[in-house]
Structures are given as structure tokens and as C-alpha cells.
Design an enzyme around this catalytic site. Structure first.
Site, PDB file in Angstrom:
ATOM      1  N   ASP A   1      67.576  82.410  35.734  1.00  0.00           N
ATOM      2  CA  ASP A   1      66.847  81.822  34.788  1.00  0.00           C
ATOM      3  C   ASP A   1      65.286  81.920  35.502  1.00  0.00           C
ATOM      4  OD1 ASP A   1      67.941  80.117  36.386  1.00  0.00           O
ATOM      5  OD2 ASP A   1      67.523  78.340  35.442  1.00  0.00           O
TER       6      ASP A   1
ATOM      7  N   GLU B   1      70.473  77.749  36.304  1.00  0.00           N
ATOM      8  CA  GLU B   1      70.365  77.101  37.467  1.00  0.00           C
ATOM      9  C   GLU B   1      69.395  75.995  37.691  1.00  0.00           C
ATOM     10  OE1 GLU B   1      69.722  75.663  41.376  1.00  0.00           O
ATOM     11  OE2 GLU B   1      68.408  77.098  40.414  1.00  0.00           O
ATOM     12  N   GLU B   2      68.132  76.137  37.123  1.00  0.00           N
ATOM     13  CA  GLU B   2      67.024  75.429  37.162  1.00  0.00           C
ATOM     14  C   GLU B   2      67.255  73.880  36.492  1.00  0.00           C
ATOM     15  OE1 GLU B   2      64.644  75.833  39.373  1.00  0.00           O
ATOM     16  OE2 GLU B   2      64.583  77.721  39.687  1.00  0.00           O
TER      17      GLU B   2
ATOM     18  N   HIS C   1      58.530  77.717  43.357  1.00  0.00           N
ATOM     19  CA  HIS C   1      57.874  77.092  42.137  1.00  0.00           C
ATOM     20  C   HIS C   1      56.352  77.103  42.123  1.00  0.00           C
ATOM     21  CE1 HIS C   1      61.932  74.770  41.279  1.00  0.00           C
ATOM     22  NE2 HIS C   1      62.033  75.976  41.645  1.00  0.00           N
TER      23      HIS C   1
END
Length: 388
Positions: free
Chosen positions: A77, A135-136, A359
Site C-alpha cells: 500500500d 500495512e500503513e 513518508h
């Protein structure tokens, strides 16, 4: 078998896939195109695969010799980040970006699949490839597990391309590696009114601000300084205009720690402080607390095996010790069901501009490392299966 040579042979294939995935990032749980492309590639290789966990895929390669089962996991993701890189493979989906390396993880595991499909006659056992969504948001692993990802698995290996490590360096230490992740939200209920007459209302902005500050004392005054703990309020929304007292405020935050006992007392501390601070200002506070994922704790024997595998790929100098990090990873959920190890593989290269934090809108991968990742996945799997 020359693992490094096999990985070099699929390098271009992996880079091409990584760039494609990077151009078409998808939100957690909505990885429809990514999932379709993974399946298409696996089907071309003749590898048995099934959907799991919503948009996830489990692929199974059975060797022609009997043996144990080892799982290799990659996440897929992306994030709600607007990319600032000016590259040919820049994100085409506005407001979404692979700013954490999951595009590389997925591409590397497909490279592993390609190699395994060609050498399965020499494989003493079974390799499961877990392509995991979400996962995030710390939801994907549990969904994959519910759909059988860990059924029959004796050991599991995962990795994260890591910008905090220099290119090509590998960390596989035993013990705690990534923190537990809790999330919470707090709703403050005050009383609206005119900004010129604050005494007639209860200002939710003031209350919420004091709650944020008071929560910081949890770390400094309620827990031992000898153990890592983070309490962060990342979002505060309140008010409608400059001269109106906010009647409501909403806070969202996260906690990170390694000691499992912390989860028994931290939620109560958050709620106690929020409610009592609010009461002191004639307001009310309502707390919603959720345990997202446990800490990643590498198994000692698996870490030893991974270290030996890494030395074969990057040499003794390439294996380094790296401090555990407060970032979370739901790979922890797999480790509850089988021993395993989670590796960090360095991509930090200042000359290539791949040393930005995860990020960050300028995050990028040193694509030369993808070959190393493929080799490490493969080496660990084969070394595990070939143990006596």
C-alpha cells in the site's frame, strides 16, 4: 547455487516493476490495480496464487523435495502524500505516493517468485509469498492471517528498505526492532458562545490544548525513563471561525512502546488525564483507544540465520547493528504465529537523493539495492529450508 547471480538476472525486471508500482500508488485496502498486476505476473510464471485479505495475494511454490514451509512477506500500500520528486516514474495518482518503499518490497518479492519458479526442482520444501495490503493502517496482516497466510508456515522473513541506513547495509538483530502501535482519539465537549464573551461558554480549544500538553507528562512522569515510550497527538481539529468559541474539539494521536506491559496501563493514563483536565475547565472528554499492532520482536535463531544469509550477500562489513525504531509494523502479527525475523535494508544514498525520511514527499529508493533485497529474501528462504 549462485544466489547473487540469480538476483542480478532479474534486476531490470524488478526495477521496471518497482517504477510501475510507484507510478500507480493506491490507498491502504484499495490496492486493486497493484493486486491485479501481481496476479498477472504470478500467472505468467505458473505460480499457484489466491486472493486473501481483500486485495492481498498468497502465492505458493512447492519444491519437488519434501521439507518445511517458509514465508516471505512484502507490503503493497501507499500513502496520502503528494510527491515532489521530478522523475519519469513520478506518481500519476494525485495526492498518493509510495513514500515508504512498499513499491520496492512488492517488486522484489515478484523477482524472488520469478527465480523460485525456475529452480523449484531444487527446492527442499515450500515457499509462501505473502503480498500484503493495508500495512500503513495496521490491518492487512491480520486480514491475511484470517485468510490462511500463516497456515502451515514454520518460519517467516520480512524486510523494509530503510533510508536511515546507508545503501546496502543490512540489520537483522534479535529482540525488539519496531514498536507497538496504539491509536487514540479524544472528543472534547465544551459550550459554544461569542468570542467576545468567553465566560459565557466553555472553550473547547483551550481545553483540548491543555489536554495535549498534559499528555506529555505521561512519558516524563509516569513511566520509567529506561524504556522508550512516545505519546503523540498528531491532529487537533476545532472551531468554525475566529470569533466563535469552539463547542467541540477532536484530537487524534498514537503511542509507541516495546514493553508489552505498557498496554495495560497507558490507555487508563490517557483517559484519566483527558477526562480530569476537561473537568477542570467545565468540559467533558470522551476517549476511544485502540491497539493497532504489537512490537516486532525478532527470534534469536532466525536472526542468526538471517545474519549468515546477509553476510553471503553483502559481506561481513555489510551487516551492521541498528538501533530499534519507534515506527510500527504489523509484521508483528505474523511473528505471533511462527518464529521469524524482520530485516532493515539500507537505501540511504545522499548522492542519489535517497536519504529522505520515510513518508517525506521527496522519498525515493536507491534502485541498486533492489537486487540486494531479492538476493536476501532468496538466500534466507533457501538457507532455512536446507537446514538439517
Amino acid at each position: 547455487m549462485d544466489i547473487k547471480k540469480l538476483a542480478a538476472e532479474v534486476k531490470d525486471y524488478v526495477i521496471e516493476l518497482r517504477r510501475e508500482f510507484h507510478m500507480y500508488p493506491e490507498k491502504s485496502g484499495e490496492e486493486i490495480r497493484t493486486s491485479r498486476r501481481i496476479k498477472e505476473e504470478l500467472d505468467k510464471m505458473g505460480i499457484l496464487n489466491t486472493n486473501a485479505g481483500g486485495t492481498g495475494i498468497i502465492a505458493t511454490i512447492k519444491g519437488e523435495k519434501p521439507g518445511k514451509t517458509v514465508a516471505l512477506r512484502a507490503d503493497m500500500d501507499a500513502l496520502e502524500v503528494s510527491e515532489k520528486n521530478d522523475k519519469p516514474y513520478k506518481s500519476k495518482n494525485e495526492g498518493l505516493m509510495h513514500a515508504c518503499g512498499h513499491d520496492g518490497h512488492t517488486a522484489m518479492l515478484l523477482g524472488v517468485a520469478k527465480i523460485l519458479s525456475e529452480i523449484k526442482s531444487e527446492l527442499p520444501g515450500t515457499v509462501k509469498l505473502i503480498f500484503q495490503p493495508a500495512e500503513e493502517v495496521a490491518q492487512g496482516a491480520l486480514r491475511m492471517i484470517d485468510d490462511g497466510a500463516m497456515d502451515g508456515v514454520d518460519n517467516i522473513f520480512g524486510m523494509h528498505l530503510w533510508s536511515g541506513l546507508p545503501t546496502g547495509k543490512v540489520s537483522v538483530e534479535a529482540g525488539p526492532r519496531m514498536a507497538a502501535v496504539d491509536v487514540f482519539d479524544i472528543t472534547v465537549q465544551g459550550k459554544g458562545g461569542h468570542g467576545s464573551a468567553p465566560h459565557e461558554g466553555v472553550d473547547a480549544v483551550v481545553v483540548a490544548s491543555n489536554i495535549v500538553m498534559a499528555l506529555q507528562t505521561i512519558v516524563s512522569r509516569e513511566f520509567t525513563p529506561l524504556e522508550p515510550l512516545v505519546v503523540t497527538v498528531g491532529k487537533l481539529v476545532a472551531g468554525t471561525r475566529f470569533n466563535v468559541l469552539a463547542s467541540e474539539a477532536k484530537l487524534e494521536g498514537t503511542n509507541r512502546y516495546f514493553n508489552p506491559k505498557t498496554k495495560d496501563v497507558l490507555p487508563q493514563a490517557i483517559e484519566r488525564i483527558a477526562k480530569q483536565v476537561a473537568a477542570g475547565y467545565r468540559a467533558e472528554a470522551y476517549v476511544n483507544y485502540k491497539f493497532a499492532t504489537s512490537p516486532v520482536i525478532n527470534d534469536l535463531e532466525s536472526s542468526s540465520l538471517a545474519a549468515k544469509a546477509a553476510e553471503k550477500i553483502v559481506g561481513r562489513d555489510g551487516l551492521v547493528e541498528y538501533e530499534k525504531v519507534m515506527g510500527g509494523e504489523d509484521f508483528a502479527e505474523y511473528l505471533k504465529l511462527a518464529p521469524g525475523v524482520f530485516a532493515l535494508v539500507g537505501i540511504g544514498n545522499e548522492k542519489k537523493g535517497t536519504n529522505y525520511p520515510h513518508h517525506n514527499p521527496n522519498f525515493d529508493l536507491d534502485e541498486d539495492v533492489l537486487e540486494i533485497g531479492v538476493a536476501l529474501y532468496l538466500q534466507y528462504a533457501l538457507d532455512y529450508l536446507n537446514q538439517n
